[in-house]
Scaffold this motif. Structure first.
Motif, PDB file in Angstrom:
ATOM      1  N   GLN A  96      48.190  -0.377   9.585  1.00  0.00           N
ATOM      2  CA  GLN A  96      49.059  -1.499   9.225  1.00  0.00           C
ATOM      3  C   GLN A  96      48.328  -2.834   9.153  1.00  0.00           C
ATOM      4  O   GLN A  96      48.848  -3.784   8.598  1.00  0.00           O
ATOM      5  N   VAL A  97      47.135  -2.894   9.768  1.00  0.00           N
ATOM      6  CA  VAL A  97      46.395  -4.150   9.701  1.00  0.00           C
ATOM      7  C   VAL A  97      45.153  -3.991   8.831  1.00  0.00           C
ATOM      8  O   VAL A  97      44.242  -4.807   8.862  1.00  0.00           O
ATOM      9  N   ALA A  98      45.126  -2.913   8.052  1.00  0.00           N
ATOM     10  CA  ALA A  98      43.932  -2.609   7.252  1.00  0.00           C
ATOM     11  C   ALA A  98      43.587  -3.747   6.294  1.00  0.00           C
ATOM     12  O   ALA A  98      42.418  -4.064   6.105  1.00  0.00           O
ATOM     13  N   VAL A  99      44.610  -4.383   5.717  1.00  0.00           N
ATOM     14  CA  VAL A  99      44.331  -5.400   4.697  1.00  0.00           C
ATOM     15  C   VAL A  99      43.630  -6.626   5.294  1.00  0.00           C
ATOM     16  O   VAL A  99      42.528  -6.971   4.877  1.00  0.00           O
ATOM     17  N   PRO A 100      44.245  -7.290   6.313  1.00  0.00           N
ATOM     18  CA  PRO A 100      43.521  -8.445   6.876  1.00  0.00           C
ATOM     19  C   PRO A 100      42.184  -8.051   7.492  1.00  0.00           C
ATOM     20  O   PRO A 100      41.195  -8.772   7.350  1.00  0.00           O
ATOM     21  N   MET A 101      42.169  -6.895   8.156  1.00  0.00           N
ATOM     22  CA  MET A 101      40.938  -6.448   8.807  1.00  0.00           C
ATOM     23  C   MET A 101      39.832  -6.239   7.771  1.00  0.00           C
ATOM     24  O   MET A 101      38.715  -6.737   7.921  1.00  0.00           O
ATOM     25  N   GLY A 102      40.170  -5.515   6.697  1.00  0.00           N
ATOM     26  CA  GLY A 102      39.182  -5.215   5.662  1.00  0.00           C
ATOM     27  C   GLY A 102      38.694  -6.481   4.983  1.00  0.00           C
ATOM     28  O   GLY A 102      37.493  -6.678   4.767  1.00  0.00           O
ATOM     29  N   LEU A 103      39.637  -7.367   4.698  1.00  0.00           N
ATOM     30  CA  LEU A 103      39.299  -8.617   4.022  1.00  0.00           C
ATOM     31  C   LEU A 103      38.375  -9.464   4.905  1.00  0.00           C
ATOM     32  O   LEU A 103      37.358  -9.982   4.448  1.00  0.00           O
ATOM     33  N   GLY A 104      38.759  -9.571   6.170  1.00  0.00           N
ATOM     34  CA  GLY A 104      37.957 -10.363   7.107  1.00  0.00           C
ATOM     35  C   GLY A 104      36.554  -9.808   7.236  1.00  0.00           C
ATOM     36  O   GLY A 104      35.563 -10.536   7.154  1.00  0.00           O
ATOM     37  N   LEU A 105      36.452  -8.485   7.404  1.00  0.00           N
ATOM     38  CA  LEU A 105      35.139  -7.867   7.582  1.00  0.00           C
ATOM     39  C   LEU A 105      34.291  -8.015   6.327  1.00  0.00           C
ATOM     40  O   LEU A 105      33.092  -8.271   6.419  1.00  0.00           O
ATOM     41  N   SER A 106      34.933  -7.889   5.147  1.00  0.00           N
ATOM     42  CA  SER A 106      34.106  -7.970   3.941  1.00  0.00           C
ATOM     43  C   SER A 106      33.641  -9.401   3.700  1.00  0.00           C
ATOM     44  O   SER A 106      32.535  -9.625   3.217  1.00  0.00           O
ATOM     45  N   LEU A 107      34.484 -10.395   4.071  1.00  0.00           N
ATOM     46  CA  LEU A 107      34.036 -11.782   3.951  1.00  0.00           C
ATOM     47  C   LEU A 107      32.859 -12.044   4.882  1.00  0.00           C
ATOM     48  O   LEU A 107      31.888 -12.687   4.508  1.00  0.00           O
ATOM     49  N   LEU A 108      32.965 -11.519   6.110  1.00  0.00           N
ATOM     50  CA  LEU A 108      31.873 -11.710   7.064  1.00  0.00           C
ATOM     51  C   LEU A 108      30.642 -10.946   6.628  1.00  0.00           C
ATOM     52  O   LEU A 108      29.511 -11.347   6.886  1.00  0.00           O
ATOM     53  N   GLY A 109      30.868  -9.790   5.970  1.00  0.00           N
ATOM     54  CA  GLY A 109      29.759  -8.922   5.603  1.00  0.00           C
ATOM     55  C   GLY A 109      29.020  -9.406   4.372  1.00  0.00           C
ATOM     56  O   GLY A 109      27.863  -9.028   4.154  1.00  0.00           O
ATOM     57  N   ALA A 110      29.686 -10.242   3.569  1.00  0.00           N
ATOM     58  CA  ALA A 110      29.091 -10.653   2.300  1.00  0.00           C
ATOM     59  C   ALA A 110      27.667 -11.204   2.449  1.00  0.00           C
ATOM     60  O   ALA A 110      26.760 -10.762   1.746  1.00  0.00           O
ATOM     61  N   PRO A 111      27.451 -12.145   3.401  1.00  0.00           N
ATOM     62  CA  PRO A 111      26.088 -12.668   3.504  1.00  0.00           C
ATOM     63  C   PRO A 111      25.062 -11.592   3.855  1.00  0.00           C
ATOM     64  O   PRO A 111      23.891 -11.713   3.494  1.00  0.00           O
ATOM     65  N   PHE A 112      25.530 -10.532   4.519  1.00  0.00           N
ATOM     66  CA  PHE A 112      24.587  -9.486   4.902  1.00  0.00           C
ATOM     67  C   PHE A 112      24.130  -8.710   3.668  1.00  0.00           C
ATOM     68  O   PHE A 112      23.018  -8.220   3.591  1.00  0.00           O
ATOM     69  N   LEU A 113      25.048  -8.578   2.682  1.00  0.00           N
ATOM     70  CA  LEU A 113      24.721  -7.812   1.486  1.00  0.00           C
ATOM     71  C   LEU A 113      23.989  -8.665   0.464  1.00  0.00           C
ATOM     72  O   LEU A 113      23.114  -8.184  -0.241  1.00  0.00           O
ATOM     73  N   LEU A 114      24.372  -9.954   0.403  1.00  0.00           N
ATOM     74  CA  LEU A 114      23.875 -10.786  -0.684  1.00  0.00           C
ATOM     75  C   LEU A 114      22.557 -11.488  -0.365  1.00  0.00           C
ATOM     76  O   LEU A 114      21.807 -11.838  -1.260  1.00  0.00           O
ATOM     77  N   ALA A 115      22.287 -11.712   0.921  1.00  0.00           N
ATOM     78  CA  ALA A 115      21.106 -12.484   1.269  1.00  0.00           C
ATOM     79  C   ALA A 115      19.885 -11.581   1.329  1.00  0.00           C
ATOM     80  O   ALA A 115      19.984 -10.411   1.655  1.00  0.00           O
ATOM     81  N   PRO A 116      18.722 -12.144   0.996  1.00  0.00           N
ATOM     82  CA  PRO A 116      17.505 -11.344   1.055  1.00  0.00           C
ATOM     83  C   PRO A 116      17.137 -11.027   2.505  1.00  0.00           C
ATOM     84  O   PRO A 116      17.413 -11.807   3.410  1.00  0.00           O
TER      85      PRO A 116
END
Lengths: 360, 279, 610
Positions: C264-284
């Motif tokens: 039931q909290v998958a949407v906020p959880m997923g969104l939050g984690l992917s926002l936090l994770g973005a720099p990990f994927l995009l940065a060298p």
């Protein structure tokens, strides 16, 4: 006139969706020792806290000494409370605790010391004033809490299960102490407990509460001898409660046929022929092979030895009866066939508001 | 050594080791530096003496220190006045299911750079800022909100408030509600309950929070510089300047040790009232 | 059934709302301005998502964000674990001399951060630790451990020991008692400690700026480094993303706590984690120890990511770019000798200091053919005669920017002493610059060490003080743009951006002359990749590259050959490229050795004057 009288008029209180007190009206006479008795969650503590203004009622009025105090905050009400866990201030000494209320009332220091000393004397704690409260035993804390409450000479003293945290011996001592304190002070006491023995021993009048309502009230002997509802009977240790149909309902000679086919006679009033009822008998009103209009054949199952008496569980067909017998019942043993006998006057008629006994 | 004792020593070891090596070790090096002299290019010469400590006692620097102590005291008092009722509300009145979330919300702004938030305050408070815009729409004259002591205090309170709310919450949450009932029942009016029961019982939280606010406030420099327009020197910017501008490491170290020693001494001198406030 | 409720008006709730509004007001501003088209946060110029696009592309900031999160998490785990353990031990052991232990715990809280920072560099050098991720985490643990101990101890203070005894009585070993009884019971304290540690770690910059090494630049460091060139709204976008992510995760955690199922909290959880994770994927990913790499240590906004990328492609190498926020942090690190940078970007006086301490490598001019592109006016200056150690990279001037509609035309330092503009004047918060302005006004050298000259300048500054609204060396252009002041002393680069937004603002280098600053590129003596470093220096002096850097950064380039490649809007902007006679009137701020202390003292006296 009427100093110390308490009137509750249609008082109700709920917490969220849980109704704690439902439309309770109650009069407490000046100088009376009144006990609110019931299991936890029955609303007795909430009722007490409303008298102390620690909760405010949603509807209804509260009068103290004939004065409406419903809207007075706690510090303006001339009542004091002995709390369940004593609520002694850990940052103050024993004397500091007792003096707290006097300080709040702005009493002069010179007046304060002797009064604190007298209050401590009254609870047999003279000379302990300078102790820290965490150095005290449970019983001593209890006495400090008492002294702290009575030193203000309240119109009504409220006691919220004050002995529940004490061991049995201390509890019995304190019981006598509270009783004597009541006698000496002459103040109205409203006492909350879930212990029926305590309630019967101390009170002028007992109010049995269940589910936010008053089930029954009266002098201890009346509550004990003539419980009117199944709830009160069970709470006051009427162990043998059976359901049945009223066969005939002549006054003083009613016959009830229980679910398992026993035919029992009763002298209680109020039976109506053909109705479905609960009946109950106290274990100590039953005997083995004695006199009595009611006779039930059974087999002994096991025994609890309680010192001054023994309690037998007796298998009588589908029913299991509890019979109390003075002494050790040395002559009997499990497996013996017996006849359980009791007078028709011992059979109580019990009702259960809102619920009818099951039809077979 | 009992097993229980051995366990406790094992538990203590990592923290003590870290503190001794990282803090003790580095400060020992600094202590040595504070006894030296600045070299031509900002290094330290081995010319030992107490000259830097004597310099720290000159009236010029004592004035700076006095102003800093004043700011730190004002910050602490303001934080207590604002933080205590909020902590009380959080611990005793807020809906229990939301308490933890509300607490985290207190600290959450601190995950955004303090500098960026100070810039935002400048935007809010300046002559044509949002606050004055709001005042203007309700017909009030614009106020000069920036570059004065009040703005510095606002910035300081903003920066330190959570550090007082958290410990106050912790001690208020532990307060037994029956004690409050008892006090009211014994005739204490709400104000008296607060003064005679709640405050004494939450004294440890008040002390802990005040220390956590007062000490960092002594070293404050961002709020005085940005919101106060750097119109005064505080000891925080003074020490910062010794390292970052004047490159006078020995004097900076001496100032810092004098300050730390002063604070520790004050804590030690006040240890009795600080601890006994509860009695 | 606790306290009496309902009857009391909830003044507390109102106050709480007010305090939350107070805490979040600047964040609301920040979020709003992440959508503002204007480059400077002075006013609203329309909605845009441009800054999010910039943030998404800016690999340096993304890497900094990632580093911040990693360092904060590592610090939180270490400091909270060690702090909790210590608090438990203090709780159990009745230690003799508890006061001494308490002092040990309190000392890091009492120390000014800068002192801890400077001393930790010395300590790490003495211990032979290379500066990098590890040293940053260690330093953060050093100052946050105390917070953890204090908070957990406070929780333990009310702890009922009989619960532990009950557990042991029920057959739990001490370790299992700890795990199953003690820790769960003090969990709120541990959580609070972790939150506090995370918060102080993720926003720390003073200590980080001193102890960070290759590949360990954090977001605060990046932000403070940007102050020099003006904070980009990109930072607002980054902060907004970080804030949104944490709020989403917090919301998800709160719902889970209330008994919602994870689905039931998958949407906020997923969104939050992917926002936090973005720099990990995009940065060298930072490389360390590899052969084909170059470590550059420079101010932020001083080199375009695009420029770096093309160098990487040409030489088949990886370039790590780390940023610093003060010359002092740079000097401290070079002095410690335990950091692996190949290219650094010191200012003039810093070059002097580093050369004097023998910390720079003599340049090999045969590897720098494009040095001929550099304007001779910027070569062979006194801070590095013959340019043996440094090549000019950017330059600029100190001057006055003013609002013409309010003050008319200005051409003298005297305008900053004009009583008509009382309360409308801003000065830099910098001893050398303010005393420099007063010295120039009086016709003296900005590098004078003559006490009489300096006393004269100081008197002028004391007399000026009542007229000055604020001293500010960070966002002075913003203060001018917003209308709070009409005249501001400052550096040309930031003023050029303010002028682009407001035609009423003009910039002048006063006729009495002014200060010139020059930032140079240099190679530290211990650089691990000196050949590549030379290749990089030569690369940025190529006309096309220098022009590109100047175009994106809008700083004055000393590269003569690049001028022809610049658009007229930049080349003809007098704020960026003042005329030759203006440059001739300027003086470079030099290292004046021991007299630095005197300047600092005079400045402190100015600011403590009535």
């Amino acid at each position: 006139m009427g100093r110390g009288a308490v009137s509750l008029r249609g008082v109700s209180k709920s917490f969220g969706t849980v109704v704690a007190v439902r439309d309770v009206s109650l009069e407490v006479a000046p100088g009376e020792f009144l006990t609110l008795l019931g299991p936890s969650g029955c609303g007795k503590t909430t009722l007490l806290r409303m008298i102390a203004a620690l909760e405010s009622p949603e509807s209804g009025r509260i009068l103290l000494s004939q004065r409406d105090v419903t809207d007075d905050p706690p510090h303006r009400r001339p009542v004091n409370t002995v709390f369940q866990h004593y609520a002694l201030f850990p940052h103050r000494t024993v004397a500091g605790n007792v003096a707290f209320g006097l300080e709040m009332a702005g009493r002069a220091r010179a007046d304060l010391v002797p009064r604190v000393e007298r209050a401590l004397e009254m609870v047999r704690l003279s000379g302990m004033g300078s102790r820290r409260v965490d150095q005290l035993s449970g019983g001593q804390r209890q006495r400090v809490a008492l002294a702290r409450a009575v030193v203000l000479e309240p119109e009504v003293l409220l006691l919220d299960e004050p002995m529940s945290a004490l061991d049995r011996k201390l509890r019995e001592e304190m019981r006598a102490e509270v009783k004597s304190l009541h006698r000496r002070l002459g103040t109205t006491f409203v006492f909350v407990t879930h212990d029926q023995e305590e309630a019967l021993a101390l009170s002028d009048r007992v109010v049995v509460m269940n589910d936010g309502r008053i089930e029954q009230m009266g002098p201890p002997a009346e509550i004990y001898d003539v419980p009117r509802t199944r709830f009160v009977a069970e709470f006051l240790a009427v162990r043998n409660i059976l359901s049945g149909d009223v066969q005939s309902a002549e006054v003083g000679a009613t016959v009830v046929r229980t679910e398992n086919g026993l035919m029992l006679r009763s002298r209680a009033a109020g039976f109506v022929a053909g109705e479905r009822v609960w009946v109950g008998v106290r274990p100590e009103r039953m005997g083995f092979d004695g006199a009595g209009e009611n006779r039930v054949a059974g087999v002994l199952e096991d025994r609890l030895f309680l010192g001054d008496r023994s309690e037998w569980r007796v298998r009588a067909g589908a029913d299991l009866l509890t019979v109390s017998e003075p002494g050790t019942s040395a002559g009997r043993q499990a497996g013996d066939a017996v006849t359980v006998t009791f007078e028709a006057s011992a059979l109580l008629r019990l009702v259960e508001p809102g619920r009818r006994p099951p039809r077979p | 050594m009992s097993p229980r004792h051995r366990q406790a020593v094992l538990l203590l070891a990592p923290a003590v080791l870290l503190l001794l090596v990282l803090v003790g070790g580095s400060q020992a090096l600094m202590l040595v530096a504070s006894l030296g002299r600045r070299s031509a290019y900002g290094g330290v010469t081995h010319d030992w003496g107490l000259q830097n400590y004597l310099r720290a006692l000159e009236p010029l620097y004592v004035r700076v220190l006095a102003r800093s102590v004043g700011l730190a005291a004002a910050t602490t008092i303001a934080c207590l006045v604002v933080g205590y009722p909020v902590a009380y509300w959080l611990a005793r009145r807020a809906p229990p299911t939301m308490r933890r979330a509300l607490l985290v919300l207190v600290i959450l702004p601190f995950w955004t750079s303090f500098l960026v938030r100070m810039y935002a305050w400048m935007f809010l408070l300046r002559t044509e800022g949002l606050v004055n815009l709001a005042l203007g729409t309700i017909g009030l004259p614009a106020l000069s909100l920036l570059y004065n002591p009040a703005a510095v205090l606002l910035g300081q309170v903003y920066g330190e408030l959570p550090f007082i709310i958290l410990p106050l919450y912790a001690s208020l949450e532990k307060l037994d509600p029956e004690l409050l009932d008892a006090a009211a029942d014994l005739g204490a009016a709400p104000g008296q309950v607060l003064r005679r029961v709640v405050l004494p019982l939450t004294w440890p939280g008040i002390v802990a929070g005040s220390i956590l606010v007062f000490i960092p406030s002594l070293g404050a420099y961002l709020a005085p510089d940005l919101l106060g327009g750097a119109r005064y020197v505080y000891v925080g910017s003074l020490i910062q300047g010794q390292f970052a501008v004047a490159r006078d490491i020995p004097f900076g170290a001496a100032l810092s040790f004098a300050l730390s020693a002063g604070v520790l001494l004050a804590l030690w001198l006040l240890r009795r009232p600080l601890r006994a406030g509860a009695g | 059934m606790t306290a009496p409720s309902g009857r009391r008006p909830s003044a507390g709730a109102l106050l709480a709302v007010a305090v939350y509004a107070f805490l979040y007001a600047p964040l609301i501003v920040l979020v709003a301005f992440s959508f503002n088209r204007a480059r400077l946060a002075a006013r609203w110029e329309g909605f845009t998502l441009e800054w999010y696009a910039v943030a998404l592309r800016d690999q340096h900031v993304l890497a900094a964000l990632r580093n911040s999160v990693i360092i904060a998490l590592a610090t939180t785990v270490l400091a909270t674990a060690a702090g909790t353990a210590a608090a438990l031990a203090f709780h159990r052991l009745r230690l003799r001399a508890q006061g001494t232990w308490d002092a040990l715990v309190v000392v890091p809280l009492v120390l000014p951060e800068i002192v801890l920072a400077a001393s930790l560099v010395l300590l790490f050098a003495a211990m032979g630790l290379r500066l990098g991720f590890f040293t940053v985490v260690l330093a953060h643990v050093a100052f946050s451990l105390s917070y953890a101990i204090v908070v957990v101890r406070a929780r333990l203070a009310g702890f009922d020991r009989s619960l532990e005894e009950a557990a042991m009585d029920l057959g739990a070993s001490p370790l299992r008692t700890l795990r199953h009884v003690t820790l769960p019971l003090i969990a709120p304290g541990i959580l609070a400690a972790a939150l506090l540690v995370f918060s102080v770690s993720i926003d720390d910059y003073v200590v980080t700026s001193f102890v960070a090494g290759v590949g360990a630049t954090t977001l605060p460091l990046h932000i403070y480094s940007m102050v020099r060139s003006g904070l980009s709204p990109e930072i607002n976008a980054d902060s907004t993303v970080l804030l949104t992510a944490t709020v989403l995760l917090l919301f998800a955690a709160w719902r889970l706590e209330q008994g919602r199922r994870p689905r039931q909290v998958a949407v906020p959880m997923g969104l939050g984690l992917s926002l936090l994770g973005a720099p990990f994927l995009l940065a060298p990913v930072p490389l360390t120890g590899a052969d084909r790499q170059l470590n550059v240590y420079i101010w932020s906004n001083y080199i375009a990511p695009e420029t770096v990328r093309r160098f990487e492609q040409r030489h088949h190498v990886r370039v790590n770019v780390d940023v610093y926020d003060s010359n002092e942090a740079l000097i401290a690190k070079m002095q410690s000798g335990n950091v692996d940078y190949d290219v650094i970007c010191p200012s003039t006086y810093t070059v002097q200091s580093l050369v004097a301490q023998g910390l720079l490598r003599a340049l090999d001019f045969s590897a720098l053919p494009h040095l001929s592109n550099v304007d001779p006016r910027f070569l062979g200056r006194r801070h590095d005669p013959g340019n043996r150690y440094s090549v000019p990279y950017f330059w600029g001037t100190t001057g006055i920017a003013y609002r013409q509609s309010r003050v008319g035309t200005v051409d003298s330092w005297g305008a900053l002493w004009d009583a008509r503009f009382r309360g409308r004047i801003l000065m830099l918060d910098d001893a050398r610059e303010t005393l420099g302005a007063a010295l120039k006004w009086k016709g003296l050298s900005v590098n004078t060490t003559d006490p009489a000259s300096l006393a004269l300048a100081q008197r002028a500054l004391v007399a000026q003080r009542p007229l000055v609204r604020a001293y500010n060396s960070s966002n002075f252009e913003d203060v001018l743009l917003s209308g709070d002041v009409w005249l501001a002393q400052g550096w040309n680069g930031q003023f050029a951006r303010a002028m682009a937004q407001d035609a009423d603002i003009h910039y002048v280098v006063p006729r009495e002359g002014s200060m010139l600053f020059l930032d140079s590129l240099a190679v530290p003596r211990g650089a691990p990749h000196p050949a590549l470093a030379h290749a990089f220096l030569d690369y940025v002096m190529e006309a096309e590259v220098a022009a590109e850097i100047c175009r994106t950064m809008q700083y004055s380039t000393p590269n003569r050959a690049a001028l022809a490649l610049l658009p007229a809007s930049i080349r003809d902007n007098p704020a960026i490229f003042p005329s030759a006679d203006v440059v001739a009137r300027t003086e470079i701020i030099e290292d004046i050795g021991a007299a630095t202390v005197l300047y600092d003292r005079l400045w402190t006296e100015v600011k403590t004057s009535r």
